[in-house]
Design a protein around this motif. Structure first.
Motif, short mmCIF file in Angstrom:
data_model
loop_
_atom_site.label_atom_id
_atom_site.label_comp_id
_atom_site.label_asym_id
_atom_site.label_seq_id
_atom_site.Cartn_x
_atom_site.Cartn_y
_atom_site.Cartn_z
N ARG A 59 121.68 -111.80 24.73
CA ARG A 59 121.87 -113.17 25.24
C ARG A 59 123.20 -113.76 24.81
NH1 ARG A 59 116.63 -114.69 23.11
NH2 ARG A 59 117.75 -116.25 21.88
N LEU A 60 123.80 -113.21 23.76
CA LEU A 60 125.04 -113.73 23.22
C LEU A 60 126.16 -112.70 23.40
CD1 LEU A 60 123.79 -115.25 19.84
CD2 LEU A 60 124.30 -116.49 21.94
N THR A 61 127.38 -113.19 23.56
CA THR A 61 128.53 -112.30 23.62
C THR A 61 128.83 -111.77 22.22
OG1 THR A 61 130.10 -114.10 23.24
CG2 THR A 61 129.48 -113.62 25.54
N LYS A 62 129.62 -110.70 22.15
CA LYS A 62 130.01 -110.14 20.86
C LYS A 62 130.75 -111.16 20.02
CE LYS A 62 130.24 -105.29 22.33
NZ LYS A 62 131.10 -104.10 22.48
N LYS A 63 131.62 -111.96 20.67
CA LYS A 63 132.38 -112.95 19.90
C LYS A 63 131.48 -114.06 19.37
CE LYS A 63 134.26 -114.54 24.37
NZ LYS A 63 134.26 -113.25 25.06
N SER A 64 130.40 -114.41 20.13
CA SER A 64 129.47 -115.42 19.65
C SER A 64 128.67 -114.91 18.46
CB SER A 64 128.52 -115.84 20.77
OG SER A 64 129.21 -116.50 21.81
N ILE A 65 128.26 -113.64 18.52
CA ILE A 65 127.55 -113.04 17.38
C ILE A 65 128.47 -112.99 16.16
CG2 ILE A 65 126.52 -110.91 16.51
CD1 ILE A 65 125.49 -110.40 19.34
N LEU A 66 129.73 -112.63 16.37
CA LEU A 66 130.70 -112.60 15.28
C LEU A 66 130.90 -114.00 14.71
CD1 LEU A 66 132.82 -111.18 13.55
CD2 LEU A 66 134.46 -111.49 15.43
N GLY A 67 131.06 -115.01 15.56
CA GLY A 67 131.27 -116.37 15.09
C GLY A 67 130.10 -116.90 14.29
N LEU A 68 128.88 -116.66 14.78
CA LEU A 68 127.69 -117.10 14.04
C LEU A 68 127.55 -116.35 12.72
CD1 LEU A 68 125.16 -117.48 17.00
CD2 LEU A 68 125.96 -119.31 15.50
N THR A 69 127.93 -115.07 12.72
CA THR A 69 127.86 -114.30 11.47
C THR A 69 128.82 -114.87 10.43
OG1 THR A 69 127.26 -112.29 12.68
CG2 THR A 69 128.18 -112.01 10.47
N VAL A 70 130.02 -115.23 10.84
CA VAL A 70 130.98 -115.86 9.93
C VAL A 70 130.42 -117.18 9.40
CG1 VAL A 70 133.26 -116.92 9.78
CG2 VAL A 70 132.98 -114.74 10.95
N LEU A 71 129.80 -117.96 10.28
CA LEU A 71 129.20 -119.23 9.87
C LEU A 71 128.14 -119.00 8.79
CD1 LEU A 71 128.44 -122.25 10.15
CD2 LEU A 71 126.97 -121.58 12.07
N TYR A 72 127.25 -118.04 9.02
CA TYR A 72 126.17 -117.80 8.06
C TYR A 72 126.68 -117.19 6.76
CZ TYR A 72 122.71 -119.09 11.57
OH TYR A 72 121.95 -119.77 12.49
N LEU A 73 127.75 -116.41 6.84
CA LEU A 73 128.36 -115.92 5.60
C LEU A 73 128.94 -117.07 4.79
CD1 LEU A 73 130.17 -112.70 6.88
CD2 LEU A 73 128.33 -112.78 5.17
N LEU A 74 129.59 -118.00 5.46
CA LEU A 74 130.16 -119.16 4.76
C LEU A 74 129.06 -120.00 4.12
CD1 LEU A 74 132.78 -120.70 4.13
CD2 LEU A 74 132.46 -121.96 6.27
N LEU A 75 127.90 -120.04 4.77
CA LEU A 75 126.76 -120.78 4.23
C LEU A 75 126.05 -120.04 3.11
CD1 LEU A 75 125.27 -122.02 7.62
CD2 LEU A 75 126.14 -123.52 5.81
N GLY A 76 126.39 -118.76 2.94
CA GLY A 76 125.70 -117.96 1.93
C GLY A 76 124.35 -117.46 2.38
N ALA A 77 124.10 -117.50 3.70
CA ALA A 77 122.79 -117.11 4.23
C ALA A 77 122.58 -115.60 4.20
CB ALA A 77 122.63 -117.62 5.66
#
Length: 329
Positions: free
Chosen positions: A119-137
């Motif tokens: 459902r998501l593009t590769k860049k969207s998955i990458l962007g959300l992954t960076v977000l969750y890494l920044l959050l420490g998730a």
């Protein structure tokens, strides 16, 4: 540097961001977020002055993530070629362009599922992954919910939908089964929103909610979120908590003030008195509401009563009861 608020709290540093983060509010305010660092971002590519950005994060590694996150938020359709998502690690550019490695840990199954659903593009998955890494998730002991979605309400409806702006719900054409109950809550603490269902528009104040009965993405029944009897001076209001995802009915009367009932999924006024049902199928009413009690008892005799979803009051003593695969008039 301009600041944003989340859950009504001004976000000054990364610790505030992690504590008060919700995905729905972040997506709604994503432009405000990257605007906080827009001047700094112009320096990111050249690794210039980053003092303001470093005041927000705790260390250089978080700064590298913040840089990629802002680039993605500012232009989500542009490929982020400088970062690489590889199985259980993410590589991002660090000082002088060397690669900095981040272990994904807890995020791996969520990423794999997002890729599987396509459902998501590769860049969207990458962007959300960076977000969750920044959050420490990515840490195993993190309590931050991980959701790989970019729409809080849209093609992929959920049982509980946080709405930060006006919502247009598809109106079903004829009753179809199985039905499914969905909640829509105004999660925006700063303004009312309008929920449109066919020709009907309902304004929700912050925390107010509506419940609909859906077949797929189409809503066939939209239950009232507010009911008032001016004669008896009694009013009902349905709200929801975005953290617990639980609903609450407020009963306002001149004699008792405000009385609360939790987990309510449908409500009505019978003879000026509140009647309601909870999410576990418990249908409640005062003993003097004889017509409603008789109607409730008739429904309870049905073999599908255990699949109860909601009831709707069509007129003073006329109620329709809905179950997953049946409707009882």
């Amino acid at each position: 540097m301009a600041m944003i608020t989340m859950q009504g709290v001004t976000i000054l540093r990364i610790s505030d961001f992690r504590r008060f983060f919700t995905l729905g509010e972040f997506l709604y305010k994503k432009e405000q977020f990257y605007q906080m660092f827009i001047e700094e971002q112009r320096c990111y590519c050249a690794f210039g002055n980053k003092s303001d950005a470093l005041m927000f994060v705790d260390n250089e590694r978080e700064f590298y993530l913040l840089r990629i996150l802002c680039q993605w938020l500012e232009n989500p359709d542009k490929e982020i070629t400088v970062s690489t998502l590889d199985k259980d690690v993410l590589y991002v550019p660090g000082k002088n362009g060397e690669k900095v490695l981040f272990q994904l840990n807890r995020l791996v199954p969520y990423i794999n599922e997002a890729k599987k659903q396509n459902r998501l593009t590769k860049k969207s998955i990458l962007g959300l992954t960076v977000l969750y890494l920044l959050l420490g998730a990515n840490e195993q002991d993190s309590d931050i919910p991980v959701v790989y979605e970019l729409q809080t309400v849209g093609l992929q409806l959920k049982d509980f939908n946080e709405c930060w702006d006006d919502v247009d719900i598809e109106k079903g054409d004829g009753l179809m089964f199985p039905l499914h109950r969905r909640i829509f809550v105004n999660a925006n603490p700063q303004k009312p929103i309008t929920v449109t269902w066919g020709i009907k528009n309902t304004v929700l104040q912050p925390k107010e909610c509506l419940i609909g009965l859906f077949y797929g993405n189409a809503c066939h029944v939209l239950l009232p979120g507010k009911i008032t009897s001016y004669q008896n001076k009694v009013s009902l209001r349905l709200t929801a908590d975005v953290e617990t995802k639980r609903t609450r009915m407020e009963v306002h009367t001149p004699s008792d003030g405000v009385v609360y009932h939790d987990d309510v999924v449908s409500m009505a006024l019978a003879n000026g008195l509140p009647v309601w049902a909870t999410s576990d199928g418990d249908i409640r009413c005062p003993d003097c509401c004889y017509a409603f009690i008789k109607r409730k008892e008739a429904f309870k005799k049905m073999k599908y009563a255990n699949d109860f979803l909601a009831f709707v009051q069509e007129s003073d003593d006329n109620y329709v009861f809905y179950a997953t695969n049946n409707v009882n008039h």
